[in-house]
Every structure is written in C-alpha cells, then in structure tokens.
Design an enzyme around this catalytic site. Sequence first.
Site, PDB file in Angstrom:
ATOM      1  N   LYS A 227      -1.536   6.112  -4.447  1.00 20.86           N
ATOM      2  CA  LYS A 227      -2.700   7.305  -4.443  1.00 20.86           C
ATOM      3  C   LYS A 227      -2.110   8.465  -5.117  1.00 20.86           C
ATOM      4  O   LYS A 227      -1.358   9.096  -4.807  1.00 20.86           O
ATOM      5  CB  LYS A 227      -2.708   7.161  -2.817  1.00 20.86           C
ATOM      6  CG  LYS A 227      -3.115   5.661  -2.203  1.00 20.86           C
ATOM      7  CD  LYS A 227      -3.466   6.258  -0.712  1.00 20.86           C
ATOM      8  CE  LYS A 227      -3.430   4.811   0.114  1.00 20.86           C
ATOM      9  NZ  LYS A 227      -2.179   4.442   0.766  1.00 20.86           N
TER      10      LYS A 227
ATOM     11  N   TYR B 204       3.721   9.872   0.922  1.00 17.08           N
ATOM     12  CA  TYR B 204       4.672   9.216   1.798  1.00 17.08           C
ATOM     13  C   TYR B 204       6.027   9.606   1.493  1.00 17.08           C
ATOM     14  O   TYR B 204       6.864   9.137   2.386  1.00 17.08           O
ATOM     15  CB  TYR B 204       4.568   7.673   2.001  1.00 17.08           C
ATOM     16  CG  TYR B 204       2.968   7.216   2.441  1.00 17.08           C
ATOM     17  CD1 TYR B 204       2.130   8.287   2.821  1.00 17.08           C
ATOM     18  CD2 TYR B 204       2.330   6.059   2.209  1.00 17.08           C
ATOM     19  CE1 TYR B 204       0.642   7.891   3.166  1.00 17.08           C
ATOM     20  CE2 TYR B 204       1.251   5.714   2.428  1.00 17.08           C
ATOM     21  CZ  TYR B 204       0.224   6.394   3.025  1.00 17.08           C
ATOM     22  OH  TYR B 204      -1.068   6.296   3.099  1.00 17.08           O
TER      23      TYR B 204
ATOM     24  N   HIS C 225      -7.031   9.880  -2.665  1.00 12.47           N
ATOM     25  CA  HIS C 225      -6.548   9.678  -1.456  1.00 12.47           C
ATOM     26  C   HIS C 225      -7.246  10.298  -0.482  1.00 12.47           C
ATOM     27  O   HIS C 225      -7.720   9.654   0.679  1.00 12.47           O
ATOM     28  CB  HIS C 225      -5.005  10.306  -1.423  1.00 12.47           C
ATOM     29  CG  HIS C 225      -4.293   9.768  -0.361  1.00 12.47           C
ATOM     30  ND1 HIS C 225      -2.619   9.722  -0.205  1.00 12.47           N
ATOM     31  CD2 HIS C 225      -4.498   9.424   1.016  1.00 12.47           C
ATOM     32  CE1 HIS C 225      -2.581   9.435   0.754  1.00 12.47           C
ATOM     33  NE2 HIS C 225      -3.317   9.055   1.723  1.00 12.47           N
TER      34      HIS C 225
ATOM     35  N   ASP D 127       0.974  -0.971   0.057  1.00 16.03           N
ATOM     36  CA  ASP D 127       0.063  -0.026  -0.061  1.00 16.03           C
ATOM     37  C   ASP D 127       1.042   1.269  -0.022  1.00 16.03           C
ATOM     38  O   ASP D 127       1.565   1.749   0.910  1.00 16.03           O
ATOM     39  CB  ASP D 127      -0.991  -0.108   1.494  1.00 16.03           C
ATOM     40  CG  ASP D 127      -1.820   1.261   1.305  1.00 16.03           C
ATOM     41  OD1 ASP D 127      -2.900   1.168   0.509  1.00 16.03           O
ATOM     42  OD2 ASP D 127      -1.498   2.175   1.858  1.00 16.03           O
TER      43      ASP D 127
HETATM   44  N1  LIG Z   1      -5.665   6.186   2.869  1.00 21.93           N
HETATM   45  C1  LIG Z   1      -5.198   6.946   3.960  1.00 21.93           C
HETATM   46  O1  LIG Z   1      -5.452   8.216   3.938  1.00 21.93           O
HETATM   47  C2  LIG Z   1      -4.353   6.405   4.852  1.00 21.93           C
HETATM   48  C3  LIG Z   1      -4.147   7.141   6.252  1.00 21.93           C
HETATM   49  C4  LIG Z   1      -3.404   6.410   7.028  1.00 21.93           C
HETATM   50  C5  LIG Z   1      -2.465   5.189   6.828  1.00 21.93           C
HETATM   51  N2  LIG Z   1      -2.792   4.771   5.403  1.00 21.93           N
HETATM   52  C6  LIG Z   1      -1.828   3.483   5.188  1.00 21.93           C
HETATM   53  O2  LIG Z   1      -2.387   2.374   6.135  1.00 21.93           O
HETATM   54  C7  LIG Z   1      -1.061   1.866   6.472  1.00 21.93           C
HETATM   55  C8  LIG Z   1      -1.265   1.400   8.027  1.00 21.93           C
HETATM   56  O3  LIG Z   1      -1.638   2.504   9.072  1.00 21.93           O
HETATM   57  P1  LIG Z   1      -0.534   3.121  10.040  1.00 21.93           P
HETATM   58  O4  LIG Z   1       0.738   2.980   9.537  1.00 21.93           O
HETATM   59  O5  LIG Z   1      -0.968   4.534  10.128  1.00 21.93           O
HETATM   60  O6  LIG Z   1      -0.653   2.503  11.387  1.00 21.93           O
HETATM   61  P2  LIG Z   1      -1.227   0.818  12.049  1.00 21.93           P
HETATM   62  O7  LIG Z   1      -0.707  -0.166  11.056  1.00 21.93           O
HETATM   63  O8  LIG Z   1      -2.114   0.910  12.641  1.00 21.93           O
HETATM   64  O9  LIG Z   1       0.243   0.915  12.982  1.00 21.93           O
HETATM   65  C9  LIG Z   1       1.630   0.941  12.835  1.00 21.93           C
HETATM   66  C10 LIG Z   1       2.247   0.845  13.920  1.00 21.93           C
HETATM   67  O10 LIG Z   1       2.022  -0.273  14.579  1.00 21.93           O
HETATM   68  C11 LIG Z   1       3.233  -0.887  14.853  1.00 21.93           C
HETATM   69  N3  LIG Z   1       3.019  -2.529  14.848  1.00 21.93           N
HETATM   70  C12 LIG Z   1       3.079  -3.080  13.580  1.00 21.93           C
HETATM   71  N4  LIG Z   1       2.710  -4.420  13.899  1.00 21.93           N
HETATM   72  C13 LIG Z   1       2.349  -4.594  15.352  1.00 21.93           C
HETATM   73  C14 LIG Z   1       2.234  -5.609  16.172  1.00 21.93           C
HETATM   74  N5  LIG Z   1       1.846  -7.043  15.761  1.00 21.93           N
HETATM   75  N6  LIG Z   1       2.403  -5.404  17.575  1.00 21.93           N
HETATM   76  C15 LIG Z   1       2.482  -4.241  18.107  1.00 21.93           C
HETATM   77  N7  LIG Z   1       2.787  -3.053  17.030  1.00 21.93           N
HETATM   78  C16 LIG Z   1       2.869  -3.293  15.911  1.00 21.93           C
HETATM   79  C17 LIG Z   1       4.368  -0.648  14.187  1.00 21.93           C
HETATM   80  O11 LIG Z   1       5.382  -0.516  14.463  1.00 21.93           O
HETATM   81  P3  LIG Z   1       7.051  -1.228  13.878  1.00 21.93           P
HETATM   82  O12 LIG Z   1       6.933  -0.352  12.459  1.00 21.93           O
HETATM   83  O13 LIG Z   1       8.110  -1.004  14.822  1.00 21.93           O
HETATM   84  O14 LIG Z   1       6.464  -2.687  13.825  1.00 21.93           O
HETATM   85  C18 LIG Z   1       3.802   1.007  13.774  1.00 21.93           C
HETATM   86  O15 LIG Z   1       4.363   1.631  14.769  1.00 21.93           O
HETATM   87  C19 LIG Z   1      -0.246   3.009   6.372  1.00 21.93           C
HETATM   88  O16 LIG Z   1       1.075   2.590   6.728  1.00 21.93           O
HETATM   89  C20 LIG Z   1      -0.494   3.463   5.001  1.00 21.93           C
HETATM   90  O17 LIG Z   1      -0.033   2.440   4.129  1.00 21.93           O
HETATM   91  C21 LIG Z   1      -3.510   5.186   4.683  1.00 21.93           C
END
Ligand SMILES: NC(=O)c1ccc[n+]([C@@H]2O[C@H](COP(=O)([O-])OP(=O)(O)OC[C@H]3O[C@@H](n4cnc5c(N)ncnc54)[C@H](OP(=O)(O)O)[C@@H]3O)[C@@H](O)[C@H]2O)c1
Length: 325
Positions: free
Chosen positions: A80, A51, A113, A46
């Site tokens: 996106k 980013y 996006h 994704d």
């Molecule tokens: N469309 C949009 O507007 C939009 C907005 C926000 C995000 N996104 C997409 O969604 C993705 C995911 O969202 P996000 O990155 O905001 O947050 P997330 O996936 O909810 O959380 C990521 C965090 O959780 C930690 N983590 C991962 N696996 C874990 C586990 N098994 N146990 C404990 N901690 C864990 C990671 O740390 P480590 O890396 O240290 O493991 C990181 O700090 C983004 O990367 C992006 O690709 C899209």
Amino acid sequence: MNSVGSLQMNNKVEIPRLALGTYATSNEEISNVIETALSVGYRHLDCAWIYGNEKGIGDGLTNQLKKGEIKRTDVFITGKLWCSFFKTERVRQQCIKSINDLQCQYLDLFLIHWPFAFIDQDPNKNEENKFIVADDVDFVDTWKAMEALVDEGLVKSIGVSNFTEEQLERVLNMCKYKPVVNQVEIHPYCPQIELEKFCKKHDIILEAYAPLGAKERPWKTKDDPEVLEDKTIKSLADKYHVHPAAILLHYIIDRDIVCVVKSASPQRIKDNFDLFQGHPFKLSQEDFDTIHKEIKTRFRYYIMSDGAKAKEYPFKEWKNFVSKD
Ligand SMILES: NC(=O)c1ccc[n+]([C@@H]2O[C@H](COP(=O)([O-])OP(=O)(O)OC[C@H]3O[C@@H](n4cnc5c(N)ncnc54)[C@H](OP(=O)(O)O)[C@@H]3O)[C@@H](O)[C@H]2O)c1
C-alpha cells in the site's frame, strides 16, 4: 494443499479470498508468522509500508520459498502506498522500496492506502509532525502514476483503500485501468451494504479489513463497543457451536468479500484458515437479517482522525453510535 479459493478481479487476475493481515506485528516477530501462515496454506499477504515490518515479512517469505514447497508465483502479495508519497515521482520509489523490502520482485496488488495526501516526509522520522495533511496532491494524479507501475511490470494490479463511492467515481471517470479492489473496514458495526452494491455494479472487489474489530488498536478506549463481544454475534456463535470470530469471518466470506484478518498466533492462524475449507456452516439469509436488524451500533475502529481535515477525508458523514440495547 488445501486452497481457500479465489475471486476473479476485473483485469481477469485471481485474488485469494483470504489474506493474512500484517498490522501490529513487529519486524522481529513477523518473519515466523509469515512462515507459519504460508505452511498452513495462506497464499495472500496484506502488507503496507506504514506497518513498518515489510523487511521481516520479506525474510519470512524468502525462508519459506527456500524450503522449495512453494514458488513466488503461488503467493499473492499486496502493498500500500502511504499518504506521504502521493506525488508522481514518489509513487515509483515507494513501490520499489516495498518490493525490495518484501524481497518479492513484483507486487501482485498495490493500493492507494487512503484517499488523501500528507506532506512528503517519512512520518517515522518526524514524530512531532507525524501526520500533517497536505491537500495539494489529488489522488487521481496519483492513480496515473499507479497505472504506470502496471505498464512497467512492477505491479500486476492496482486498487484503492478507504475510498467512498464518490471517490471511486472520480477514478472510474479518468482511469486507463479500473481499480480492481477497494479495501475497507467491514464488520457488523460497519456493514458497508451500499458500498458493496456500488462495487458489484462496477466490478470492483471489496476487501474487508478489521473483520474481528481490530482489538489491538492502540487508540481503543474502555467505552468502545467490541464486535467480538456483541450479544447477537454471541448468540449466533451458540447456534452454530463456534467461536464468535467464526461468525464474524463468515459475515465476510458468505458475502463474497475478500477477508483480511490478522493473527500472530499459530493456532488462530490455522483456525481462521480452516473456516475457508469446505465450510461446515454458512450464514443463512435469516442470520444476515438478524445481524442487520438487531445490531444498531455503528462504529469504525479506524477513523484516522489526523486525516479528518483533508478535503477528501472519506468519513465526513459518519457518526459513531453505540446502542445501549
Ligand atoms: N487498508 C487499511 O486502511 C487497513 C486498516 C486496518 C487494517 N488493515 C489490514 O487488515 C488487517 C486486519 O485488520 P486488524 O489487524 O486491524 O484487525 P482484525 O483482523 O479484525 O483483528 C485482529 C485481532 O484479532 C485477533 N484474532 C485473530 N483471529 C482470532 C480468532 N480466531 N479468535 C479470536 N481472536 C482472533 C488477533 O489476535 P492474535 O494475533 O493474538 O491472534 C488480533 O488481536 C490488518 O492486519 C491489515 O493488514 C488495513
């Protein structure tokens, strides 16, 4: 190689149920992360221009393809379109830029996006006016330009992100190709039950971002509730003898929603992938009822305050609420 399974989108193309999120990992770091994830078995990346790491992702993908174990067609790549590039002539340019940086020949999926436009400039080159809303480009016009990308073969499928039911209706009422997905924030503080029903009715797949509460968000404050620390989630984790992250990911998996989860740690990349392999447990209806009854907090980690003055800002009705229970 194990597979995470897939869901069929309304254009009959399959989308893998698990995507590696790529936000908040630098160009320098992400190439290794991508190689790790692809060797573990992830087949969905994704990505997004905003980013700032699509070149690093492209390097990781290229290195992995060179090893000969997988082909480009084995990997599903999402890009996106950022809010600054909604004008018809910019949509194609940006799509080609992402394809070139990602070194991937075509995108499997390209998303709008957010449902509103900023002025046409590179926000990274104008820090002072990084996020200025311009309300003169309507996303339905942008959608027509997105459809042209499918006709040209630059992208296989198109979808949206952060759209409300009303905004989806506007696209559905004018489109040649329906959006295949709507990617939105989903976790127990932002359950999206109504949107889920709407999307099911219209054969649009929901994708969940921030399923673990996006703890790396730079704007977090000490008063923000952390869904990974929630007591109901922790008690379910105790019940199933797993980490709270496993409960939060099952909250997505067990609803047939595509899960977009970010990790840059080789161990957690694998742990998250393993949850998709013949689940050792599944959340029961009773567990879902417990989550929805006991958890009163309602919180979005991504509210995009810079877009709030846009006419089409999607969360106008939303109020963050932190329960004291
Ligand atoms: N469309 C949009 O507007 C939009 C907005 C926000 C995000 N996104 C997409 O969604 C993705 C995911 O969202 P996000 O990155 O905001 O947050 P997330 O996936 O909810 O959380 C990521 C965090 O959780 C930690 N983590 C991962 N696996 C874990 C586990 N098994 N146990 C404990 N901690 C864990 C990671 O740390 P480590 O890396 O240290 O493991 C990181 O700090 C983004 O990367 C992006 O690709 C899209």
